[in-house]
Scaffold this motif. Structure first.
Motif, short mmCIF file in Angstrom:
data_model
loop_
_atom_site.label_atom_id
_atom_site.label_comp_id
_atom_site.label_asym_id
_atom_site.label_seq_id
_atom_site.Cartn_x
_atom_site.Cartn_y
_atom_site.Cartn_z
N GLN A 10 8.06 0.25 -4.42
CA GLN A 10 6.86 0.29 -5.26
C GLN A 10 5.67 0.23 -4.30
N ILE A 11 4.91 1.29 -4.27
CA ILE A 11 3.76 1.33 -3.36
C ILE A 11 2.48 1.32 -4.19
N ILE A 12 1.60 0.43 -3.86
CA ILE A 12 0.40 0.27 -4.70
C ILE A 12 -0.88 0.53 -3.91
N GLY A 13 -1.97 0.53 -4.68
CA GLY A 13 -3.30 0.66 -4.08
C GLY A 13 -3.52 2.06 -3.54
N TRP A 14 -4.40 2.14 -2.58
CA TRP A 14 -4.73 3.42 -1.98
C TRP A 14 -3.50 4.19 -1.52
N ALA A 15 -2.49 3.47 -1.07
CA ALA A 15 -1.33 4.10 -0.46
C ALA A 15 -0.39 4.74 -1.48
N PHE B 204 1.51 7.95 -1.19
CA PHE B 204 2.76 8.11 -0.45
C PHE B 204 3.99 7.93 -1.36
#
Lengths: 242, 242, 242, 242, 242, 242
Positions: free
Chosen positions: E232-237, E240
């Protein structure tokens, strides 16, 4: 917490200077006890004297009859730390390792500035054995003997600064370690003169010893530093028999 | 030519066995003098005892009042050689180095089989300091204490052969070094059992010491092993003062 | 005991000088036989000539029809020793290894002073492969070719002394190894001039070869240096077929 | 562009297989010329044969009378590359280096699977000298001789796959290098069986040789690989005299 | 074949120069696509900017919506290559590695000449991690910033030549690597001035990338560079996240 | 004194656990502030995520608007520490280095037990770059992912103990380092189970950070970690522009 800081030579005034320096950085509640070996040379500048000091330090610590929480061996590049680690259950911190280990948190490479050229290989070898050699840019000699350091602090300062500057510009050191217990207290002046962090092994060792005690960590007894096996010890050394 | 072969422990029978082994390989005209330290442990199996032995060996050699041409320190992986090199003008040969150095002429890699597991790191460290580590395939422990070796030679032989075979098959050693002065004399049997050259440090050291004397070579006094500077030495160690 | 000392170049006068030097240090009862390869270059100063010498030395030794007890390869930093070790059952000693190995008993670090700069990397590589590199402070070139050494001994001496002094003062060498078979015989003069022990590989190799024979030790045949497997060998090299 | 691919043994069928494999990957416009030495062993599996091959390869290349742009030495872990680099002005690529260098772009660590166990130390040493050793997880032997490889390809495949799998699971290799010129052509099958990239030195060397030529780069002549100095070369080797 | 050549800084003119240089050496049929990161610094001269570039390069490549066969990271000594290797299935070639790997085929030792002194330790560390450090004679700084290089090519040339000459004469380098993507195109002039082979990482990387594609080889997915696990990739990233 | 302890992943519960663990060992008067990055992956188990975390940690710290005295990067074996050292004037301590450095005071060799096998090479590489690799006996994977550690503490404990025991018996480790920020708090149980000292990087880092502050020491700004030069920073990263 009580920490024994053991000088490697028999010059009482150096022991006192080291202990003062150690106490100055110790936490409230930490008592520093400076110990001078019962035998050995008035300054240690080579293998013979260093081996003698190794045993003299062990002897002095084993003769200390009060409880203590950690031991600091306050000679730079000297033999003996491994023996203390076998004999004791409390943490043992050598100032050679303490300075190098601390320096590595501060820069990409460090140099040591020590006393006489003849002691350079001893320091290099101890750093290699301790696994702290990889980031050592150089070990440099100021050319002053231990007792000259004691008696001519200003000349010592200049000689150390000169080598420290060469270490930074030529050897690409980013941090300087003071390579002699007797240099304790010079760090601040050398830092101002060179513009790079300067680590004194004695004060670094105090914080490391306190940290280990605080973390409840001590020497592993599983192999290299296991308590010595029962032996028949004879002659002068009988005092080590238990 | 007279060569002093100094045991590192205080067990007289081991001194005698080492001296016999040394004499057997010495050239005609070479006199081997076996010396036992005046103090220390009856066997050396760790850092504390090894540091004690370092000083005890120096003390024993300095007390020897006849002329001599070379000194062999007959303990495997022990501290102290550098101190002797400072104190003396004649060549000093440690059996650790002698065995490794000789083994490197015989195969691509060598292993050491020693006594207790706890001594393995000491041997590894001494080989590293001597610059003879690169071609070391492994240091293996037979699990027998020094005095067990002395008292149960057959069991010792089996335990050493077993580790030597593992060194050859698993660690790819091509030569075996006997990692204890007390193993002197076992080399031939182990060679027969394992099929690889077996180097005993004591006999190797005799030939190296003789060679150095014959070549007119001795310790360099230019830096690391320069004669100790004049010092005030106090306490028990005063006997080292000159 | 008969020891073959094999020159790596085809200059007969160098073979004779090397053999004289070897004989001078040999034990009573040791016969030194100097051999010159049947083919190759009059001096060896690079990889091509060194590889040629490797085979030429093996060829010369295999053509020798008398019994012998050990072989010395008398070129500094040359290829080929491993091949000889496979082909023979007697000990093989390369003067590169002999000098370095001997130097390590004498000081904390050693340097090699050799002929031309282009041969420096070869010597460094051979020392690395032999596992004798760790305590090498530097390999320095005198700038003189092998045959200049032969023809202008005084100029050679000065050039070697100059580099030896730089090795001691700048690179911190404590022992000097003479890095060319053709330098045999200069050791004593250089020692006097520099004040540090100087090791000539040829004489060192003689004592090591004698020592190995005396100890009943020879090349391990268990892996790297096992006797070559039966092969069909054709062309010029058929002379190696057995 | 013409690239000479030189076999190290005298088995013509291996030369042809290597050349076929090289041609298959060569760019349009690149001509591969397979060369077999005029002398030497029918397979190279040790130092003696490898030293012989070193000279035989140089001899074969120097006898080639057409222009060429690069040379590939198609033996894994063999001596001699440095000599070729001295003798020639065009790039020289050894398949040992080509495979390792290529493997390092593909994974964190690589292993080599070769023929007989006795050749493992040679390969390790060559990788060390070439500065390509750091990321080598292991060199493993399949146990098959070079000619068995030639005659029993299926058995060879199984033996190589078995060692490759051990390299991946036990030694943590992420890429496999085929450690014998005679393995050319097996890469695709082993890749399918093991699931990791498999590098064949011969095909890798072709692309590297072409790249160097395309970039206008060749051996530095400034020091180690400078053209041999003029020498008097005698005997059989006179053919090398120019 | 399409190869993405990704600049590490956001200066479009440098991207174009790099791409031109790459295209000039590419095979017929190879399309070079120069990419500039969407974010980051206009020049990369330290760890902060280099870490930023690491992510910016990955981001730029992942945003590229056409098929491609290989990626070249065109910054010298920068972080990030390992991340690209995880994210992609095609080969990734860093110009640091490409230059060093190529140089090792050309001489016994190589040096890198880069921009500012502060980037020297980064380059040294990257070479160590890539296992290409052993044959590195030195990394030297020209003292010019990346953008000065761009704007003052003649001054840059002189500064680089000066350091390259010191590398050859003092550090014993035999080959020079240009230590900055922005130096692409200077190689020929520096080669003429210094007389040693000069390797530009960008052009070297093009030939290596083409070679890997031609050989059907790509990053091993078995361990270090396995595709990232689902996260789980959050925020600005989040961009990706897949 | 205020110390920022920055998690490398975006899982808030892990940040809290780490901060609790840090606070528990902090001196009276030390305030621990746990920070979670604003972007990135919920767990970091490879290079892509680690590079993302490098920037995310820098971003989080630079966004913190209160004064602070030191920063701890609480990911094991992750990228980024060098960037923080450039951006900040206060000491930066990575838990990878903190644990290893502390372990080296406790035993002759240490091992790291981490999460997934794919992260082992990252940890090895970071230890090599930090110069703390020499005394590392092994890095072993428990096979559990970071979040499994979080959710199944008992299973994690068993898996870690199993690998720790293998590290001690097979790899000869004498001290165990917990190789994941999320293992904070398990040290005491593992110590009881294995009988060797167990070092948790988070608590070790707290004592080291406090020590550096107390000694008045911080990152050297003389070369590698000098403040970044003024740059034009564009795109998303503009927030780093000052």
């Amino acid at each position: 917490m009580r920490i024994l800081v053991v000088n490697v030579n028999t010059t009482e005034s150096i022991t006192q200077a080291i202990a003062r320096s150690a106490q100055a950085v110790a936490s409230a509640g930490t008592e520093i006890v400076g110990l001078t070996p019962f035998f050995g040379a008035d300054s240690v500048e080579g293998n013979f004297e260093s081996y003698l000091a190794a045993i003299a330090v062990m002897d002095r610590v084993m003769s200390y009859d009060q409880p203590f929480d950690a031991v600091i061996q306050a000679g730079y590049g000297e033999h003996g730390r491994e023996g203390l680690q076998e004999l004791l259950n409390v943490p043992v911190v050598d100032i050679t390792d303490a300075a190098a280990s601390t320096a590595m948190f501060l820069g990409h490479a460090y140099s040591v500035v020590t006393t006489l050229d003849r002691t350079v290989p001893l320091i290099e070898d101890r750093l290699k054995l301790s696994g702290l050699w990889d980031r050592c840019a150089s070990v440099r000699a100021s050319g002053l003997a231990v007792l000259e350091l004691e008696h001519e602090p200003q000349r010592a300062l200049e000689a150390i600064v000169q080598q420290a500057e060469l270490a930074v510009t030529q050897d690409k050191a980013e941090v300087i370690c003071l390579g002699c217990g007797g240099m304790a207290g010079l760090d601040e002046q050398i830092r101002r003169r060179t513009g790079v962090p300067v680590v004194d092994g004695v004060t670094a060792a105090v914080t490391i010893a306190e940290s280990l005690v605080r973390l409840g960590l001590s020497t592993s007894k599983v192999r290299t530093y296991a308590t010595p096996r029962p032996k028949q010890i004879i002659g002068w050394a009988e005092r080590f028999a238990r």
